[in-house]
Scaffold this active site. Structure first.
Site, mmCIF file in Angstrom:
data_model
loop_
_atom_site.group_PDB
_atom_site.id
_atom_site.type_symbol
_atom_site.label_atom_id
_atom_site.label_comp_id
_atom_site.label_asym_id
_atom_site.label_seq_id
_atom_site.Cartn_x
_atom_site.Cartn_y
_atom_site.Cartn_z
ATOM 1 C CE LYS A 135 -3.851 -2.362 2.250
ATOM 2 N NZ LYS A 135 -4.622 -2.650 3.467
ATOM 3 C CD GLN A 179 -3.480 -4.037 6.639
ATOM 4 O OE1 GLN A 179 -3.670 -3.035 5.946
ATOM 5 N NE2 GLN A 179 -3.817 -5.242 6.216
ATOM 6 C CG ASP A 204 -9.701 0.538 5.336
ATOM 7 O OD1 ASP A 204 -9.572 -0.006 4.235
ATOM 8 O OD2 ASP A 204 -9.025 0.262 6.330
HETATM 9 N N1 GUN Z 1 -6.786 -6.110 6.422
HETATM 10 C C1 GUN Z 1 -7.160 -6.880 5.360
HETATM 11 N N2 GUN Z 1 -7.859 -6.133 4.474
HETATM 12 C C2 GUN Z 1 -7.930 -4.895 4.969
HETATM 13 C C3 GUN Z 1 -8.512 -3.680 4.508
HETATM 14 O O1 GUN Z 1 -9.127 -3.597 3.437
HETATM 15 N N3 GUN Z 1 -8.357 -2.603 5.311
HETATM 16 C C4 GUN Z 1 -7.706 -2.672 6.499
HETATM 17 N N4 GUN Z 1 -7.611 -1.562 7.215
HETATM 18 N N5 GUN Z 1 -7.145 -3.767 6.959
HETATM 19 C C5 GUN Z 1 -7.261 -4.876 6.195
#
Ligand code: GUN
Length: 299
Positions: free
Chosen positions: A53, A97, A120
């Site tokens: 990311k 995350q 998100d």
């Molecule tokens: N962990 C796995 N997928 C995601 C996501 O789309 N957002 C976040 N914040 N954590 C994750």
């Protein structure tokens, strides 16, 4: 002929559009799009996701900030960091995350992110905007937003008259996916583990979206001939044929057999997966446009 959607290719086209949009914003306003990614603890899979990311944010020309916090971080320390990021004018998106280490409570942390920086799409304000059909005011969770790009590139913007079935009712995916399909005029059913005659319900779907976390659960005789099948599952299963102790990734859909019945299908890996990061970048540049008082691009 069945079309197998190339998620990497579609994601690359979204990323190109994000780069163009972010450059245009800088030229017009001097604003550089900024994304902060926060990770707590040592989970290797989460570290791998977060690195991609942060790297992608740099590739898009964003200011990319990563906060890597130790496993023993307290709830208060994490809450304080989110407040600091909320106040930072150079940051338009904040992603914490998940999952967080067990001693931390993720819900108050997620809800403390400013809704306009919640790239998100997990804040109740953003979930509520989606539920009321305000797609241009909020931010939509990245994986359903990515799956919806496939649906719209296949069927167009208006899904009037089409039956869509989403298997799975999570807040992260099933519910927002159903809302997006509904907003595009599809007739939507949310199916789940308590649904009676799940195969029969699925056979009614022109658009079938599976997000249950059960390897290859959806079989060929669950699929309506000519349907579009979107597989959101990522399951690691043993693959003794590749050697002892080896594994491979499969989706929630039995791909080989379902591909013979569907008109359009996504593979795993290489389907919805690559779209999640692309839509995170899209949400971040959308947030930056809004902050600058400009009409945000659509992806
Ligand atoms: N962990 C796995 N997928 C995601 C996501 O789309 N957002 C976040 N914040 N954590 C994750």
């Amino acid at each position: 002929m069945t079309t197998v959607i190339d998620g990497k290719q579609v994601a690359a086209s979204v990323i190109d559009a994000v780069k163009t949009a972010s450059q245009a914003l800088t030229e017009q306003t001097g604003v550089k799009t900024g994304l902060a990614v926060v990770i707590v603890g040592n989970d290797p899979a989460s570290h791998a996701y977060v690195s991609s990311k942060s790297k992608m944010a740099k590739e898009c020309g964003f200011t990319s900030v990563q906060h890597t916090l130790p496993e023993e971080t307290t709830q208060e320390e994490l809450a304080t960091l989110v407040q600091t990021l909320n106040r930072d004018e150079s940051l338009h998106g904040i992603l914490v995350q998940l999952p967080l280490p067990k001693h931390l409570n993720s819900e108050p942390i997620i809800q403390s992110i400013l809704p306009e920086k919640d790239v998100d799409g997990l804040h109740v304000v953003n979930a509520g905007k989606l539920a009321t059909g305000d797609l241009d005011g909020g931010l939509v969770s990245c994986t359903p937003a990515g799956a919806m790009v496939f649906v719209k590139r296949t069927h167009g913007e208006d899904l009037s008259g089409l039956n869509a079935v989403v298997i799975g009712r999570s807040n992260l995916f099933g519910k927002p996916m159903a809302q997006l399909l509904l907003a595009a005029n599809a007739t939507v059913t949310i199916a789940h583990s308590r649904t009676k005659d799940l195969p029969g319900v699925c056979r009614n779907a022109d658009i079938l979206v599976a997000a249950v976390g059960r390897p290859e659960m959806v079989k060929a005789d669950w699929v309506k001939p000519g349907a579009t099948v979107i597989d959101v599952g990522i399951n690691r299963i043993a693959a003794p044929e590749k050697g002892e102790g080896k594994s491979r990734l499969v989706g929630d859909v039995a791909f080989q057999e379902c591909a013979k019945v569907a008109a359009v299908i996504t593979p795993v890996p290489g389907g919805v997966g690559p779209m999640t990061i692309a839509m995170l970048m899209a949400n971040t540049v959308i947030a930056a446009y809004r902050k600058a008082g400009k009409t945000a691009p659509k992806f």
